[in-house]
Design a protein around this motif. Structure first.
Motif, mmCIF file in Angstrom:
data_model
loop_
_atom_site.group_PDB
_atom_site.id
_atom_site.type_symbol
_atom_site.label_atom_id
_atom_site.label_comp_id
_atom_site.label_asym_id
_atom_site.label_seq_id
_atom_site.Cartn_x
_atom_site.Cartn_y
_atom_site.Cartn_z
ATOM 1 N N PHE A 183 0.952 -2.073 1.790
ATOM 2 C CA PHE A 183 0.378 -2.558 2.558
ATOM 3 C C PHE A 183 -0.230 -3.681 1.840
ATOM 4 O O PHE A 183 -0.948 -4.672 2.566
ATOM 5 C CB PHE A 183 -1.008 -1.290 2.718
ATOM 6 C CG PHE A 183 -0.379 -0.646 3.706
ATOM 7 C CD1 PHE A 183 -0.812 -0.110 5.277
ATOM 8 C CD2 PHE A 183 0.210 1.199 3.453
ATOM 9 C CE1 PHE A 183 0.254 0.359 5.620
ATOM 10 C CE2 PHE A 183 0.820 2.091 3.956
ATOM 11 C CZ PHE A 183 0.766 1.362 5.452
ATOM 12 N N ASP A 186 2.254 -6.842 1.998
ATOM 13 C CA ASP A 186 2.848 -7.452 3.275
ATOM 14 C C ASP A 186 1.118 -8.387 4.071
ATOM 15 O O ASP A 186 1.242 -8.643 4.696
ATOM 16 C CB ASP A 186 2.917 -6.290 4.044
ATOM 17 C CG ASP A 186 4.861 -5.762 3.774
ATOM 18 O OD1 ASP A 186 5.429 -6.294 2.619
ATOM 19 O OD2 ASP A 186 5.128 -4.671 4.723
ATOM 20 N N TYR A 187 0.499 -7.582 3.900
ATOM 21 C CA TYR A 187 -0.601 -7.500 4.412
ATOM 22 C C TYR A 187 -2.064 -8.000 3.474
ATOM 23 O O TYR A 187 -3.023 -8.470 4.015
ATOM 24 C CB TYR A 187 -1.470 -6.507 5.538
ATOM 25 C CG TYR A 187 -0.372 -5.994 5.957
ATOM 26 C CD1 TYR A 187 0.116 -6.390 7.651
ATOM 27 C CD2 TYR A 187 0.481 -4.701 6.049
ATOM 28 C CE1 TYR A 187 0.894 -6.291 8.792
ATOM 29 C CE2 TYR A 187 1.508 -4.478 6.977
ATOM 30 C CZ TYR A 187 1.579 -5.086 7.922
ATOM 31 O OH TYR A 187 2.630 -4.213 9.187
ATOM 32 N N ILE A 191 -6.572 -5.183 3.484
ATOM 33 C CA ILE A 191 -5.993 -4.440 4.094
ATOM 34 C C ILE A 191 -5.770 -2.608 3.154
ATOM 35 O O ILE A 191 -5.869 -1.430 4.211
ATOM 36 C CB ILE A 191 -4.865 -4.974 4.775
ATOM 37 C CG1 ILE A 191 -4.863 -5.454 5.851
ATOM 38 C CG2 ILE A 191 -4.196 -3.529 5.436
ATOM 39 C CD1 ILE A 191 -5.965 -4.965 6.979
ATOM 40 N N GLY A 251 -4.709 -4.499 11.341
ATOM 41 C CA GLY A 251 -4.431 -5.011 10.353
ATOM 42 C C GLY A 251 -3.398 -6.104 11.229
ATOM 43 O O GLY A 251 -2.521 -6.211 11.228
ATOM 44 N N HIS A 252 -4.093 -7.511 11.058
ATOM 45 C CA HIS A 252 -3.306 -8.964 11.899
ATOM 46 C C HIS A 252 -3.000 -8.661 12.861
ATOM 47 O O HIS A 252 -1.687 -7.988 12.806
ATOM 48 C CB HIS A 252 -1.662 -8.571 10.693
ATOM 49 C CG HIS A 252 -2.767 -9.309 9.050
ATOM 50 N ND1 HIS A 252 -2.231 -10.947 9.597
ATOM 51 C CD2 HIS A 252 -2.131 -8.749 7.901
ATOM 52 C CE1 HIS A 252 -2.791 -11.147 7.717
ATOM 53 N NE2 HIS A 252 -2.589 -9.659 7.412
ATOM 54 N N LEU A 256 -1.611 0.503 11.703
ATOM 55 C CA LEU A 256 -0.750 0.181 10.814
ATOM 56 C C LEU A 256 -0.866 1.194 10.926
ATOM 57 O O LEU A 256 -2.171 2.255 10.520
ATOM 58 C CB LEU A 256 -1.595 -0.359 9.518
ATOM 59 C CG LEU A 256 -1.107 -1.822 10.289
ATOM 60 C CD1 LEU A 256 -1.821 -2.614 8.752
ATOM 61 C CD2 LEU A 256 0.453 -2.994 10.129
#
Length: 298
Positions: A183, A186-187, A191, A251-252, A256
Protein backbone atom coordinates in the motif's frame (compact mmCIF):
# COMPACT_ATOMS: atom_id res chain seq x y z
CA UNK A 1 2.28 53.36 49.74
CA UNK A 2 -0.21 52.98 52.60
CA UNK A 3 -0.68 49.51 54.02
CA UNK A 4 -4.32 49.52 52.86
CA UNK A 5 -3.32 50.33 49.28
CA UNK A 6 -0.60 47.69 49.37
CA UNK A 7 -3.00 44.93 50.37
CA UNK A 8 -5.62 46.02 47.85
CA UNK A 9 -3.02 45.95 45.08
CA UNK A 10 -1.89 42.56 46.30
CA UNK A 11 -5.44 41.18 46.24
CA UNK A 12 -5.87 42.48 42.70
CA UNK A 13 -3.23 39.99 41.57
CA UNK A 14 -5.31 37.04 42.83
CA UNK A 15 -7.31 35.20 40.16
CA UNK A 16 -10.16 34.38 42.55
CA UNK A 17 -12.89 36.92 43.11
CA UNK A 18 -12.68 38.71 46.48
CA UNK A 19 -15.00 41.30 47.98
CA UNK A 20 -15.64 42.85 51.39
CA UNK A 21 -18.91 43.93 52.96
CA UNK A 22 -19.58 45.81 56.17
CA UNK A 23 -22.16 44.68 58.71
CA UNK A 24 -24.91 46.28 56.61
CA UNK A 25 -23.77 44.12 53.62
CA UNK A 26 -22.49 47.19 51.80
CA UNK A 27 -19.70 46.29 49.37
CA UNK A 28 -16.50 48.14 50.25
CA UNK A 29 -13.95 46.32 48.10
CA UNK A 30 -14.08 44.42 44.79
CA UNK A 31 -10.86 42.97 43.37
CA UNK A 32 -9.72 42.49 39.79
CA UNK A 33 -10.47 38.74 39.93
CA UNK A 34 -14.10 39.53 40.79
CA UNK A 35 -14.26 41.90 37.82
CA UNK A 36 -12.99 39.21 35.45
CA UNK A 37 -15.29 36.44 36.74
CA UNK A 38 -18.47 38.55 36.91
CA UNK A 39 -17.96 41.20 34.22
CA UNK A 40 -18.85 43.93 36.75
CA UNK A 41 -16.18 46.57 37.44
CA UNK A 42 -15.39 47.77 40.94
CA UNK A 43 -16.92 51.16 40.03
CA UNK A 44 -20.24 49.44 39.25
CA UNK A 45 -20.32 47.41 42.45
CA UNK A 46 -18.54 49.17 45.33
CA UNK A 47 -21.03 51.19 47.37
CA UNK A 48 -23.97 48.97 46.53
CA UNK A 49 -25.41 46.32 48.82
CA UNK A 50 -25.22 42.59 48.20
CA UNK A 51 -28.98 42.32 48.68
CA UNK A 52 -29.36 44.67 45.68
CA UNK A 53 -29.16 41.34 43.86
CA UNK A 54 -26.52 42.45 41.36
CA UNK A 55 -24.93 39.01 41.24
CA UNK A 56 -28.26 37.32 41.88
CA UNK A 57 -26.78 34.14 43.37
CA UNK A 58 -28.90 31.01 42.96
CA UNK A 59 -28.29 27.50 44.21
CA UNK A 60 -28.79 24.15 42.44
CA UNK A 61 -32.53 24.33 43.15
CA UNK A 62 -32.90 27.85 41.73
CA UNK A 63 -33.34 29.55 45.13
CA UNK A 64 -32.38 33.25 45.01
CA UNK A 65 -29.84 33.41 47.82
CA UNK A 66 -29.42 37.18 47.81
CA UNK A 67 -33.08 37.46 48.90
CA UNK A 68 -32.90 34.70 51.48
CA UNK A 69 -30.41 32.06 52.53
CA UNK A 70 -27.36 34.17 51.72
CA UNK A 71 -24.20 32.50 53.13
CA UNK A 72 -22.63 35.91 53.69
CA UNK A 73 -25.63 37.14 55.71
CA UNK A 74 -25.56 34.00 57.84
CA UNK A 75 -21.86 34.48 58.55
CA UNK A 76 -22.48 38.06 59.66
CA UNK A 77 -25.13 36.75 62.03
CA UNK A 78 -23.32 33.77 63.59
CA UNK A 79 -19.65 34.64 62.85
CA UNK A 80 -19.06 31.19 61.29
CA UNK A 81 -16.96 30.42 58.22
CA UNK A 82 -18.96 29.00 55.33
CA UNK A 83 -18.51 27.38 51.94
CA UNK A 84 -21.09 26.94 49.21
CA UNK A 85 -21.48 26.20 45.52
CA UNK A 86 -23.65 28.76 43.76
CA UNK A 87 -24.32 30.26 40.35
CA UNK A 88 -23.77 33.99 40.01
CA UNK A 89 -25.21 36.27 37.36
CA UNK A 90 -22.60 37.53 34.89
CA UNK A 91 -23.00 41.03 33.51
CA UNK A 92 -23.50 39.53 30.04
CA UNK A 93 -26.48 37.55 31.26
CA UNK A 94 -25.21 34.00 31.64
CA UNK A 95 -24.71 32.06 34.85
CA UNK A 96 -21.26 31.22 36.22
CA UNK A 97 -20.69 28.27 38.57
CA UNK A 98 -18.54 29.36 41.51
CA UNK A 99 -17.30 27.92 44.79
CA UNK A 100 -17.80 30.46 47.56
CA UNK A 101 -15.99 30.87 50.89
CA UNK A 102 -17.19 33.40 53.47
CA UNK A 103 -15.15 34.50 56.50
CA UNK A 104 -16.11 37.11 59.12
CA UNK A 105 -13.82 40.12 59.57
CA UNK A 106 -13.19 40.60 63.27
CA UNK A 107 -11.51 43.60 64.89
CA UNK A 108 -10.96 43.72 68.65
CA UNK A 109 -13.43 40.89 69.15
CA UNK A 110 -16.17 42.57 67.13
CA UNK A 111 -17.41 41.54 63.70
CA UNK A 112 -17.10 44.54 61.40
CA UNK A 113 -17.89 42.81 58.14
CA UNK A 114 -17.14 39.75 56.05
CA UNK A 115 -15.00 38.75 53.11
CA UNK A 116 -16.24 36.47 50.36
CA UNK A 117 -13.94 34.71 47.91
CA UNK A 118 -15.24 32.87 44.87
CA UNK A 119 -13.56 30.58 42.38
CA UNK A 120 -14.74 30.07 38.81
CA UNK A 121 -15.63 26.36 38.62
CA UNK A 122 -15.99 26.47 34.85
CA UNK A 123 -12.31 27.40 34.60
CA UNK A 124 -11.42 24.51 36.88
CA UNK A 125 -13.57 22.22 34.76
CA UNK A 126 -11.70 23.32 31.65
CA UNK A 127 -8.38 22.63 33.37
CA UNK A 128 -9.57 19.19 34.42
CA UNK A 129 -10.79 18.56 30.89
CA UNK A 130 -7.36 19.55 29.57
CA UNK A 131 -5.70 17.20 32.06
CA UNK A 132 -7.98 14.34 31.02
CA UNK A 133 -7.26 15.10 27.39
CA UNK A 134 -3.53 14.97 28.08
CA UNK A 135 -4.00 11.61 29.78
CA UNK A 136 -5.85 10.34 26.73
CA UNK A 137 -3.16 11.63 24.39
CA UNK A 138 -0.46 10.03 26.52
CA UNK A 139 -2.16 6.64 26.14
CA UNK A 140 -3.41 6.96 22.58
CA UNK A 141 -1.85 6.37 19.20
CA UNK A 142 -2.36 9.64 17.36
CA UNK A 143 -2.92 8.20 13.88
CA UNK A 144 -5.33 5.38 14.69
CA UNK A 145 -6.78 6.79 17.95
CA UNK A 146 -6.40 3.32 19.44
CA UNK A 147 -4.55 2.68 22.71
CA UNK A 148 -0.81 2.90 22.18
CA UNK A 149 1.69 0.21 23.06
CA UNK A 150 2.38 1.58 26.53
CA UNK A 151 -1.28 1.50 27.51
CA UNK A 152 -1.81 -1.90 25.88
CA UNK A 153 1.10 -3.33 27.87
CA UNK A 154 -0.36 -1.84 31.06
CA UNK A 155 -3.78 -3.36 30.31
CA UNK A 156 -2.17 -6.71 29.54
CA UNK A 157 -0.33 -6.61 32.87
CA UNK A 158 -3.63 -5.93 34.69
CA UNK A 159 -5.24 -8.95 33.04
CA UNK A 160 -2.22 -11.08 33.93
CA UNK A 161 -2.46 -9.95 37.57
CA UNK A 162 -6.16 -10.88 37.58
CA UNK A 163 -5.37 -14.31 36.16
CA UNK A 164 -2.65 -14.98 38.73
CA UNK A 165 -4.68 -13.77 41.72
CA UNK A 166 -8.28 -14.61 40.76
CA UNK A 167 -7.96 -17.17 37.99
CA UNK A 168 -9.84 -15.04 35.44
CA UNK A 169 -8.72 -16.15 31.98
CA UNK A 170 -8.01 -13.89 29.04
CA UNK A 171 -6.94 -14.21 25.44
CA UNK A 172 -4.53 -12.33 23.23
CA UNK A 173 -4.90 -11.86 19.47
CA UNK A 174 -1.93 -10.58 17.48
CA UNK A 175 -3.04 -8.96 14.19
CA UNK A 176 -1.04 -7.77 11.21
CA UNK A 177 -2.22 -6.11 7.98
CA UNK A 178 -1.39 -8.29 5.00
CA UNK A 179 0.96 -6.84 2.36
CA UNK A 180 0.92 -3.47 4.08
CA UNK A 181 4.20 -2.44 2.46
CA UNK A 182 2.54 -2.67 -0.95
CA UNK A 183 0.00 0.00 0.00
CA UNK A 184 2.81 2.38 0.89
CA UNK A 185 4.99 1.49 -2.08
CA UNK A 186 2.27 1.37 -4.75
CA UNK A 187 -0.11 4.09 -3.57
CA UNK A 188 1.87 6.27 -1.18
CA UNK A 189 2.01 6.73 2.57
CA UNK A 190 -1.24 8.71 2.65
CA UNK A 191 -3.09 5.60 1.46
CA UNK A 192 -1.06 3.50 3.90
CA UNK A 193 -2.21 5.78 6.72
CA UNK A 194 -5.79 5.50 5.50
CA UNK A 195 -5.54 1.71 5.59
CA UNK A 196 -4.39 1.89 9.21
CA UNK A 197 -7.28 4.21 10.09
CA UNK A 198 -9.92 2.05 8.38
CA UNK A 199 -8.67 -1.16 9.99
CA UNK A 200 -8.54 0.58 13.38
CA UNK A 201 -12.18 1.66 13.05
CA UNK A 202 -13.09 -1.95 12.36
CA UNK A 203 -11.20 -3.02 15.49
CA UNK A 204 -13.02 -0.47 17.63
CA UNK A 205 -16.39 -1.69 16.42
CA UNK A 206 -15.56 -5.38 16.70
CA UNK A 207 -14.39 -5.55 20.30
CA UNK A 208 -16.43 -5.69 23.48
CA UNK A 209 -16.44 -2.78 25.94
CA UNK A 210 -14.28 -4.66 28.45
CA UNK A 211 -11.58 -5.48 25.88
CA UNK A 212 -8.99 -3.40 24.09
CA UNK A 213 -7.21 -3.53 20.77
CA UNK A 214 -4.10 -1.39 20.69
CA UNK A 215 -1.49 -0.49 18.13
CA UNK A 216 1.65 -2.46 18.90
CA UNK A 217 3.80 -0.87 16.23
CA UNK A 218 3.67 -0.22 12.49
CA UNK A 219 0.85 -2.35 11.04
CA UNK A 220 0.78 -4.69 14.06
CA UNK A 221 -2.02 -4.64 16.64
CA UNK A 222 -2.71 -6.61 19.78
CA UNK A 223 -6.13 -7.35 21.25
CA UNK A 224 -6.60 -8.38 24.88
CA UNK A 225 -9.93 -10.11 25.59
CA UNK A 226 -11.07 -10.68 29.15
CA UNK A 227 -12.78 -13.76 30.58
CA UNK A 228 -12.97 -15.84 27.37
CA UNK A 229 -12.50 -19.50 26.48
CA UNK A 230 -10.94 -20.79 23.26
CA UNK A 231 -14.26 -21.07 21.45
CA UNK A 232 -15.16 -17.47 22.28
CA UNK A 233 -11.70 -16.25 21.32
CA UNK A 234 -11.98 -18.09 17.99
CA UNK A 235 -15.33 -16.43 17.32
CA UNK A 236 -13.92 -13.00 18.10
CA UNK A 237 -10.88 -13.55 15.89
CA UNK A 238 -12.98 -14.74 12.95
CA UNK A 239 -15.39 -11.82 13.33
CA UNK A 240 -12.54 -9.33 13.24
CA UNK A 241 -10.96 -11.03 10.23
CA UNK A 242 -14.28 -11.08 8.36
CA UNK A 243 -15.07 -7.43 9.09
CA UNK A 244 -11.67 -6.28 7.86
CA UNK A 245 -11.97 -8.43 4.72
CA UNK A 246 -15.29 -6.75 3.98
CA UNK A 247 -13.84 -3.27 4.38
CA UNK A 248 -11.91 -1.33 1.77
CA UNK A 249 -9.98 1.86 1.14
CA UNK A 250 -10.45 4.16 -1.83
CA UNK A 251 -7.17 4.95 -3.56
CA UNK A 252 -6.29 6.21 -7.03
CA UNK A 253 -9.84 5.69 -8.20
CA UNK A 254 -10.16 2.07 -7.11
CA UNK A 255 -11.36 0.08 -4.12
CA UNK A 256 -8.36 -1.42 -2.37
CA UNK A 257 -9.02 -4.69 -0.56
CA UNK A 258 -7.54 -5.09 2.90
CA UNK A 259 -7.03 -8.31 4.85
CA UNK A 260 -5.30 -9.25 8.08
CA UNK A 261 -3.62 -12.30 9.54
CA UNK A 262 -4.19 -13.23 13.16
CA UNK A 263 -2.65 -15.37 15.88
CA UNK A 264 -4.74 -16.07 18.99
CA UNK A 265 -4.00 -17.81 22.26
CA UNK A 266 -5.27 -18.09 25.81
CA UNK A 267 -3.18 -17.41 28.88
CA UNK A 268 -1.67 -20.50 30.50
CA UNK A 269 -0.39 -21.33 33.95
CA UNK A 270 3.15 -20.08 34.34
CA UNK A 271 2.91 -17.63 31.43
CA UNK A 272 4.64 -14.29 31.57
CA UNK A 273 3.44 -11.39 29.46
CA UNK A 274 6.36 -12.04 27.12
CA UNK A 275 5.34 -15.71 26.80
CA UNK A 276 1.77 -15.06 25.71
CA UNK A 277 2.71 -12.24 23.33
CA UNK A 278 5.47 -14.34 21.75
CA UNK A 279 3.09 -17.31 21.34
CA UNK A 280 0.43 -15.11 19.68
CA UNK A 281 3.12 -13.62 17.42
CA UNK A 282 4.29 -17.09 16.34
CA UNK A 283 0.70 -18.10 15.56
CA UNK A 284 0.30 -14.93 13.52
CA UNK A 285 3.27 -15.82 11.37
CA UNK A 286 1.86 -19.29 10.95
CA UNK A 287 -1.22 -17.62 9.45
CA UNK A 288 1.05 -15.61 7.16
CA UNK A 289 2.90 -18.73 6.07
CA UNK A 290 -0.34 -20.57 5.30
CA UNK A 291 -1.69 -17.93 2.92
CA UNK A 292 -2.69 -14.90 5.03
CA UNK A 293 -6.24 -13.63 5.72
CA UNK A 294 -6.77 -16.26 8.38
CA UNK A 295 -6.55 -16.83 12.13
CA UNK A 296 -4.46 -19.51 13.79
CA UNK A 297 -5.23 -20.48 17.38
CA UNK A 298 -3.49 -22.54 20.01
Amino acid sequence: MKNEDFYKNLLDTVEDGIYYVDTNRKLTFWNRGAEIITGFSAAEVVGSYCYDNILSHVDDDGNKLCLGGCPLQKTLEDHTNRTASVYLHHKNGHRVSVSVKVIPIIENGTVVGAVETFTDNSKEALIMKDIEQLKILANQDQLTELPNRRYTESFLKSRMDEFNSLGIPFGVIFMDIDHFKRFNDDYGHDIGDEVLKVVSKVYRGAKRSQDIIGRWGGEEFIGVFSDVNMEQLSTIAERIRMLVENSSVRGHGEELRVTISLGATLVREGDSIEDIVKRADSLLYESKHNGRNRATLD
